[in-house]
Design a protein around this motif. Structure first.
Motif, PDB file in Angstrom:
ATOM      1  N   HIS A   1       0.795  -1.446  -0.093  1.00 44.83           N
ATOM      2  CA  HIS A   1      -0.285   0.026  -0.191  1.00 44.83           C
ATOM      3  C   HIS A   1       0.736   1.692  -0.163  1.00 44.83           C
ATOM      4  O   HIS A   1       1.655   0.911   0.425  1.00 44.83           O
ATOM      5  CB  HIS A   1      -0.966   0.165   0.778  1.00 44.83           C
ATOM      6  N   GLU A   2       0.054   2.603  -0.469  1.00 46.44           N
ATOM      7  CA  GLU A   2       1.184   3.755  -1.051  1.00 46.44           C
ATOM      8  C   GLU A   2       2.032   4.106   0.987  1.00 46.44           C
ATOM      9  O   GLU A   2       2.256   5.340   0.860  1.00 46.44           O
ATOM     10  CB  GLU A   2       0.085   4.547  -1.615  1.00 46.44           C
TER      11      GLU A   2
ATOM     12  N   HIS B   1       1.212   1.819   7.386  1.00 51.26           N
ATOM     13  CA  HIS B   1       0.530   1.921   7.698  1.00 51.26           C
ATOM     14  C   HIS B   1       0.675   2.329  10.195  1.00 51.26           C
ATOM     15  O   HIS B   1      -0.414   1.480   9.978  1.00 51.26           O
ATOM     16  CB  HIS B   1       0.194   0.284   8.155  1.00 51.26           C
TER      17      HIS B   1
ATOM     18  N   GLN C   1      -7.460  -5.576   8.237  1.00 48.90           N
ATOM     19  CA  GLN C   1      -6.117  -5.702   7.178  1.00 48.90           C
ATOM     20  C   GLN C   1      -4.565  -5.772   9.132  1.00 48.90           C
ATOM     21  O   GLN C   1      -5.115  -5.098   9.836  1.00 48.90           O
ATOM     22  CB  GLN C   1      -6.029  -4.478   7.596  1.00 48.90           C
TER      23      GLN C   1
ATOM     24  N   ASN D   1       5.876  -1.189   3.923  1.00 46.95           N
ATOM     25  CA  ASN D   1       4.923  -0.593   3.179  1.00 46.95           C
ATOM     26  C   ASN D   1       3.579  -1.883   3.174  1.00 46.95           C
ATOM     27  O   ASN D   1       3.365  -1.881   1.440  1.00 46.95           O
ATOM     28  CB  ASN D   1       4.497   0.458   2.411  1.00 46.95           C
TER      29      ASN D   1
ATOM     30  N   SER E   1      -7.441  -5.122  -6.125  1.00 50.10           N
ATOM     31  CA  SER E   1      -6.482  -4.519  -5.666  1.00 50.10           C
ATOM     32  C   SER E   1      -7.656  -2.994  -5.096  1.00 50.10           C
ATOM     33  O   SER E   1      -7.731  -1.879  -4.256  1.00 50.10           O
ATOM     34  CB  SER E   1      -5.675  -3.126  -6.470  1.00 50.10           C
TER      35      SER E   1
ATOM     36  N   GLU F   1      -9.052  -1.321  -2.095  1.00 48.60           N
ATOM     37  CA  GLU F   1      -9.033   0.277  -1.240  1.00 48.60           C
ATOM     38  C   GLU F   1     -10.239   0.446  -1.364  1.00 48.60           C
ATOM     39  O   GLU F   1     -10.301   1.431  -0.197  1.00 48.60           O
ATOM     40  CB  GLU F   1      -7.692   0.586  -2.364  1.00 48.60           C
TER      41      GLU F   1
ATOM     42  N   SER G   1      -9.829   4.373   1.467  1.00 46.19           N
ATOM     43  CA  SER G   1      -8.284   4.263   0.620  1.00 46.19           C
ATOM     44  C   SER G   1      -7.340   4.537   2.021  1.00 46.19           C
ATOM     45  O   SER G   1      -6.739   5.302   2.114  1.00 46.19           O
ATOM     46  CB  SER G   1      -8.565   5.100  -0.244  1.00 46.19           C
TER      47      SER G   1
ATOM     48  N   LEU H   1      -5.096   3.715   3.425  1.00 45.41           N
ATOM     49  CA  LEU H   1      -3.658   3.392   3.066  1.00 45.41           C
ATOM     50  C   LEU H   1      -2.794   3.660   1.587  1.00 45.41           C
ATOM     51  O   LEU H   1      -2.483   3.120   1.483  1.00 45.41           O
ATOM     52  CB  LEU H   1      -3.695   2.089   3.614  1.00 45.41           C
TER      53      LEU H   1
ATOM     54  N   LYS I   1      -3.281   3.391  -2.217  1.00 45.52           N
ATOM     55  CA  LYS I   1      -2.681   3.086  -3.307  1.00 45.52           C
ATOM     56  C   LYS I   1      -2.867   1.619  -2.535  1.00 45.52           C
ATOM     57  O   LYS I   1      -1.515   1.554  -1.730  1.00 45.52           O
ATOM     58  CB  LYS I   1      -2.620   3.428  -4.614  1.00 45.52           C
ATOM     59  N   VAL I   2      -3.858   0.045  -3.407  1.00 37.27           N
ATOM     60  CA  VAL I   2      -2.905  -1.137  -2.818  1.00 37.27           C
ATOM     61  C   VAL I   2      -2.616  -1.657  -3.589  1.00 37.27           C
ATOM     62  O   VAL I   2      -3.499  -1.472  -4.716  1.00 37.27           O
ATOM     63  CB  VAL I   2      -4.803  -1.601  -2.139  1.00 37.27           C
TER      64      VAL I   2
END
Length: 403
Positions: free
Chosen positions: A189-190, A193, A209, A215, A240, A244, A249, A251, A253-254
């Motif tokens: 993820h972008e 966490h 999650q 990441n 993906s 997301e 969203s 986190l 972009k997944v």
């Protein structure tokens, strides 16, 4: 014919940890079970008590690079129901810990255990299947599909829900099913966490999650079976985006990794957890949905109890009533944990308005009442601690009044 102090059937995480712990206590141990055909794509969140046990077994230093700490757990009511609960945040710092536990990928963790097994002189690892069992009062006799027959003082069933050891011991089970399937996978993820696990509660079940190093996170997405089948068919980019969107969203972009796996959800508890020279651990004794990180942590408490009960090797024969004593020691913990997970899961599925109201009120109380939240967190980390804390508080009040 080879004789062992203890034979363990099933070489998954619970069986392997039991074998290492018992062999390090000087017992001659045989660990019997074929290697998995497909690598386990799941991860396991081990809580503080379990991590401390891994440290006792000298397994933690090698395992920790695989893991990510859980410094906070966030629950979000993502149902579309009339009665919804406010978000609840559990922080490890509230109970004086750096982290509740650590999230560990199952497959590389098992590889570490296998390496340690190979270095123990009193542990024989047999990558075969046990085919026959004679659980006599004097000793246990086991036939292996490579033609060998071995004997032992005790046998431990760590061979899963369809345990051959449990069946041979004549122990029946109580089973139930849920209209749910868990889809599991890992994803990148972008955004970071920040070592926070987020659990979205939906009408179909939890969407959870859990942090991994960097990441990356693992996901357990509980859905209706038909929806889970459709999820498994999605192209990686579509899947993906679906993840997301479901995560709002938070986190960014997944990007999913590898091929998702799925597991139908059901529950099982053995009528007994030990009998005579037989003991059951892990999913041979109990199984329930992946909620609240209770599964392997409960299994590790099985292992801790049996290791304590058997003790260090004295060179003599192990008692014929060990299984009966193990059953009495494990009953309260297993039954109470199974019931609490079952109740929480059914409360998510229930369309009955009073049940929804009770769940919403309960989460609201946890959100607003710090002491209650602290008790619940301590109980999740160290079972029985909440009761001890309440007793201690009552004693302090009584002694204060008498003074």
């Amino acid at each position: 014919m080879d004789h062992y102090d203890i034979v363990i059937i099933g070489a998954g995480l619970a069986g392997s940890l039991a074998a290492i712990a018992l062999a390090r206590n000087g017992h001659r141990v045989a660990l019997i079970g074929p290697k998995p055909v497909i690598a386990d794509g799941r991860t396991t969140a081990l809580m503080d008590q379990s991590i401390e046990y891994l440290k006792e077994l000298d397994l933690w230093d090698e395992t920790v690079p695989l893991t990510a700490p859980l410094v906070a757990i966030r629950i979000i009511d993502d149902t579309k129901r009339l009665l919804r609960a406010p978000p609840v945040n559990f922080r490890a710092s509230e109970v004086g810990l750096d982290a509740f536990g650590y999230n560990i990928p199952n497959a590389p963790f098992l590889e570490i255990l296998e390496k340690h097994e190979a270095g123990l002189p009193t542990l024989d690892r047999m990558t075969a299947a046990a085919t026959t069992f004679d659980l006599a009062e004097e000793e246990v006799r086991i036939g292996v599909d490579d033609g060998r027959t071995i004997t032992a003082d005790l046998v431990i069933g760590a061979d899963g829900r369809r345990s051959a050891v449990r069946e041979a011991a004549g122990i029946s089970v109580h089973t139930w099913s849920y209209p749910q399937t868990a889809v599991v996978l890992n994803f990148g993820h972008e955004l970071p966490h920040q070592d926070v696990s987020t659990e979205f509660h939906t009408e179909a079940g939890p969407f959870t999650q859990v942090p991994l190093p960097g990441n990356r996170s693992s996901l357990v997405w509980v859905q209706k079976p038909r929806d889970a089948d459709e999820t498994l068919k999605l192209a990686p980019d579509v899947l993906s985006r679906a993840i997301e969107d479901r995560m709002q969203s938070i986190l960014g972009k997944v990007t999913t990794e590898g091929i998702p796996q799925s597991f139908p959800l059901s529950g099982m508890t053995a009528r007994r957890f030990g009998k005579g020279r037989t003991m059951l651990v892990g999913e041979a004794a109990h199984a329930f949905p992946p909620i609240g990180a209770q599964g392997l942590n409960l299994s590790l408490r099985d292992v801790m109890t049996l290791v304590e009960l058997v003790g260090s090797s004295t060179g003599g024969r192990l008692p014929a009533d060990t299984g009966d004593r193990f059953d009495s020691r494990r009953r309260i913990d297993i039954v109470s944990r199974t019931a609490s997970v079952d109740l929480l899961n059914r409360s998510l599925l229930s369309g009955f308005l009073p049940v929804q109201a009770l769940r919403a009120v309960g989460l609201h109380l946890l959100s607003s009442a710090g002491p209650l939240r602290g008790l619940l967190m301590r109980e999740g980390i160290h079972p029985g601690s909440a009761i001890h804390a309440l007793k201690a508080g009552l004693r302090e009040k009584i002694s204060g009044k008498s003074a």
